[in-house]
Scaffold this motif. Structure first.
Motif, PDB file in Angstrom:
ATOM      1  N   PHE A 177       0.825  -1.209   0.000  1.00 57.75           N
ATOM      2  CA  PHE A 177       0.000   0.000   0.000  1.00 57.75           C
ATOM      3  C   PHE A 177       0.859   1.259   0.000  1.00 57.75           C
ATOM      4  N   ALA A 178       1.974   1.241   0.707  1.00 52.18           N
ATOM      5  CA  ALA A 178       2.884   2.387   0.689  1.00 52.18           C
ATOM      6  C   ALA A 178       3.414   2.618  -0.731  1.00 52.18           C
ATOM      7  N   ASP A 179       3.714   1.535  -1.440  1.00 50.61           N
ATOM      8  CA  ASP A 179       4.160   1.661  -2.840  1.00 50.61           C
ATOM      9  C   ASP A 179       3.062   2.265  -3.712  1.00 50.61           C
ATOM     10  N   VAL A 180       1.824   1.854  -3.474  1.00 48.60           N
ATOM     11  CA  VAL A 180       0.688   2.395  -4.233  1.00 48.60           C
ATOM     12  C   VAL A 180       0.548   3.890  -3.962  1.00 48.60           C
ATOM     13  N   VAL A 181       0.642   4.277  -2.707  1.00 47.69           N
ATOM     14  CA  VAL A 181       0.531   5.692  -2.346  1.00 47.69           C
ATOM     15  C   VAL A 181       1.647   6.507  -3.001  1.00 47.69           C
ATOM     16  N   MET A 182       2.861   5.979  -2.990  1.00 44.94           N
ATOM     17  CA  MET A 182       3.980   6.691  -3.612  1.00 44.94           C
ATOM     18  C   MET A 182       3.773   6.839  -5.122  1.00 44.94           C
TER      19      MET A 182
END
Length: 65
Positions: free
Chosen positions: A35-40
């Motif tokens: 999810f952090a990768d998606v947000v970035m």
């Protein structure tokens, strides 16, 4: 928010796979990293859109002079 949903939608199966894995094992580390990768990626998309819009606006102002 729109950009976030676009990133998730572009790789929908990966989203569901990651979610299913987190739900079945109760290990959320992988989910949080995903999810952090998606947000970035969503943030990068928004930054690119803003930059494009600013450049387009500058070009239009230059043409109108």
């Amino acid at each position: 928010m729109i950009s976030l949903s676009q990133v998730i939608e572009s790789k929908r199966q990966l989203y569901y796979d990651q979610l299913k894995q987190a739900q079945s094992s109760l290990q959320v580390d992988s989910w949080l990293i995903y999810f952090a990768d998606v947000v970035m990626k969503a943030q990068e998309n928004v930054e690119e859109l803003i930059e494009f819009s600013l450049q387009k606006n500058q070009t239009l102002r230059y043409i109108q002079q």
